[in-house]
Design a protein around this motif. Structure first.
Motif, PDB file in Angstrom:
ATOM      1  N   LEU A  11       0.827  -1.213   0.000  1.00  0.00           N
ATOM      2  CA  LEU A  11       0.000   0.000   0.000  1.00  0.00           C
ATOM      3  C   LEU A  11       0.860   1.262   0.000  1.00  0.00           C
ATOM      4  O   LEU A  11       0.526   2.253  -0.658  1.00  0.00           O
ATOM      5  N   ARG A  12       1.965   1.236   0.712  1.00  0.00           N
ATOM      6  CA  ARG A  12       2.864   2.395   0.718  1.00  0.00           C
ATOM      7  C   ARG A  12       3.434   2.645  -0.678  1.00  0.00           C
ATOM      8  O   ARG A  12       3.544   3.795  -1.127  1.00  0.00           O
ATOM      9  N   LEU A  13       3.782   1.576  -1.359  1.00  0.00           N
ATOM     10  CA  LEU A  13       4.336   1.716  -2.706  1.00  0.00           C
ATOM     11  C   LEU A  13       3.283   2.232  -3.682  1.00  0.00           C
ATOM     12  O   LEU A  13       3.582   3.039  -4.564  1.00  0.00           O
ATOM     13  N   LEU A  14       2.044   1.773  -3.526  1.00  0.00           N
ATOM     14  CA  LEU A  14       0.970   2.256  -4.389  1.00  0.00           C
ATOM     15  C   LEU A  14       0.737   3.747  -4.181  1.00  0.00           C
ATOM     16  O   LEU A  14       0.506   4.491  -5.138  1.00  0.00           O
ATOM     17  N   GLU A  15       0.792   4.181  -2.938  1.00  0.00           N
ATOM     18  CA  GLU A  15       0.589   5.601  -2.644  1.00  0.00           C
ATOM     19  C   GLU A  15       1.658   6.464  -3.311  1.00  0.00           C
ATOM     20  O   GLU A  15       1.375   7.564  -3.795  1.00  0.00           O
TER      21      GLU A  15
ATOM     22  N   TYR B  78      -1.229  -0.894 -10.303  1.00  0.00           N
ATOM     23  CA  TYR B  78      -2.068  -2.083 -10.155  1.00  0.00           C
ATOM     24  C   TYR B  78      -1.566  -2.907  -8.978  1.00  0.00           C
ATOM     25  O   TYR B  78      -0.357  -3.006  -8.748  1.00  0.00           O
ATOM     26  N   LEU B  79      -2.511  -3.477  -8.247  1.00  0.00           N
ATOM     27  CA  LEU B  79      -2.192  -4.361  -7.132  1.00  0.00           C
ATOM     28  C   LEU B  79      -2.727  -5.745  -7.447  1.00  0.00           C
ATOM     29  O   LEU B  79      -3.921  -5.920  -7.711  1.00  0.00           O
ATOM     30  N   LEU B  80      -1.841  -6.728  -7.417  1.00  0.00           N
ATOM     31  CA  LEU B  80      -2.221  -8.117  -7.614  1.00  0.00           C
ATOM     32  C   LEU B  80      -2.228  -8.784  -6.241  1.00  0.00           C
ATOM     33  O   LEU B  80      -1.179  -9.088  -5.672  1.00  0.00           O
ATOM     34  N   ASP B  81      -3.419  -8.956  -5.693  1.00  0.00           N
ATOM     35  CA  ASP B  81      -3.600  -9.527  -4.359  1.00  0.00           C
ATOM     36  C   ASP B  81      -3.629 -11.046  -4.495  1.00  0.00           C
ATOM     37  O   ASP B  81      -4.618 -11.618  -4.952  1.00  0.00           O
TER      38      ASP B  81
ATOM     39  N   GLY C  75      -5.597   7.087  -4.158  1.00  0.00           N
ATOM     40  CA  GLY C  75      -6.037   6.580  -2.869  1.00  0.00           C
ATOM     41  C   GLY C  75      -7.176   5.585  -2.907  1.00  0.00           C
ATOM     42  O   GLY C  75      -7.631   5.129  -1.858  1.00  0.00           O
ATOM     43  N   THR C  76      -7.648   5.232  -4.096  1.00  0.00           N
ATOM     44  CA  THR C  76      -8.786   4.319  -4.214  1.00  0.00           C
ATOM     45  C   THR C  76      -8.373   3.035  -4.923  1.00  0.00           C
ATOM     46  O   THR C  76      -7.771   3.078  -6.002  1.00  0.00           O
ATOM     47  N   LEU C  77      -8.718   1.899  -4.309  1.00  0.00           N
ATOM     48  CA  LEU C  77      -8.495   0.590  -4.921  1.00  0.00           C
ATOM     49  C   LEU C  77      -9.800   0.101  -5.536  1.00  0.00           C
ATOM     50  O   LEU C  77     -10.809  -0.038  -4.844  1.00  0.00           O
ATOM     51  N   THR C  78      -9.781  -0.170  -6.828  1.00  0.00           N
ATOM     52  CA  THR C  78     -10.966  -0.648  -7.535  1.00  0.00           C
ATOM     53  C   THR C  78     -10.720  -2.070  -8.027  1.00  0.00           C
ATOM     54  O   THR C  78      -9.795  -2.295  -8.815  1.00  0.00           O
TER      55      THR C  78
END
Length: 240
Positions: free
Chosen positions: A17-21, A27-30, A50-53
């Motif tokens: 999350l810190r890196l995304l900010e 893109y985040l691959l969970d 700040g929004t994850l879709t």
């Protein structure tokens, strides 16, 4: 893509999350089916301001890739292929401590870099490879180890949130593949898949007759297949 690997409670999700900010848009691959966004599933998110879709989900149907390694690798690869070429991305993995599986996952995803948090054995398994860029780092400071009870509570909260807008819906049971359980189990969660094999959401079986079941589900889209999972949700008072 940067892939984060390491045992549970080493700070992988916090770091992601810190890196995304910092990236502003990425893109985040969970890839954590136990403590990720939706238990039993992998999720591809688009992050912006700040929004994850959530974009797509892949059903693993279990809380760990143990015993389902091939399906887990395929699911991760299918979601990763949806990330636009050249886009910044972070893969947040689970804490399954099997270097062989993790190496297969890395081979499939081909990340630009692997950051290993607090897992010397995995780092040594990667360090000799000249075609892989791997770094070893200590766990993030301040990360607290969760108890099994806290993990179960987190999973239940995510499942309750998933079912928040659930409504009863009839769906055919006849499309289910052979599965060692007869008759269908009301406490078991069923994955509702679209025509491309991606997960739309879960359903909880309320009643059944013949080849049709009545499911409590938040899914309103067209369902191509109903698949039983290994997940049990023995909670009678669900929303809806």
């Amino acid at each position: 893509m940067l892939l984060l690997a390491g045992p549970t409670d080493t700070g992988k999700s916090t770091l992601a999350l810190r890196l995304l900010e910092k990236a502003k848009e990425a893109y985040l691959l969970d890839l954590d089916p136990g403590q990720g966004a939706l238990p039993g599933a992998f999720t591809l998110f688009h992050y912006r301001e700040g929004t994850l879709t959530p974009l797509r989900r892949y059903l693993l149907g279990a809380l760990s890739p143990r015993g389902m390694e091939a399906q887990a690798v395929v699911g991760a690869l299918r979601l990763a292929r949806l990330i636009p070429k050249g886009s910044p991305a972070v893969a947040d993995t689970d804490g399954y401590l099997d270097p062989g599986f993790r190496l297969l996952q890395i081979e499939a995803l081909v990340p630009a870099e692997v950051l290993v948090l607090g897992w010397e054995e995995l780092y040594q398994a990667l360090a000799w490879r000249r075609d892989l860029r791997a770094r070893l780092a200590p766990p993030l400071q301040g990360v607290r180890r969760k108890t099994p009870a806290e993990r179960r509570k987190n999973r239940l909260e995510r499942l309750f949130a998933h079912f928040q807008e659930a409504r009863p819906r009839p769906l055919p049971l006849g499309h289910m593949p052979a599965y060692p359980m007869e008759p269908p189990e009301p406490q078991r969660l069923y994955g509702l898949l679209d025509g491309e094999g991606f997960l739309l959401g879960y359903g909880r079986l309320l009643a059944w007759a013949g080849d049709e079941g009545l499911f409590l589900t938040p899914v309103g889209e067209e369902v191509a297949r109903v698949v039983p999972t290994r997940l049990l949700f023995p909670i009678p008072a669900l929303p809806g």
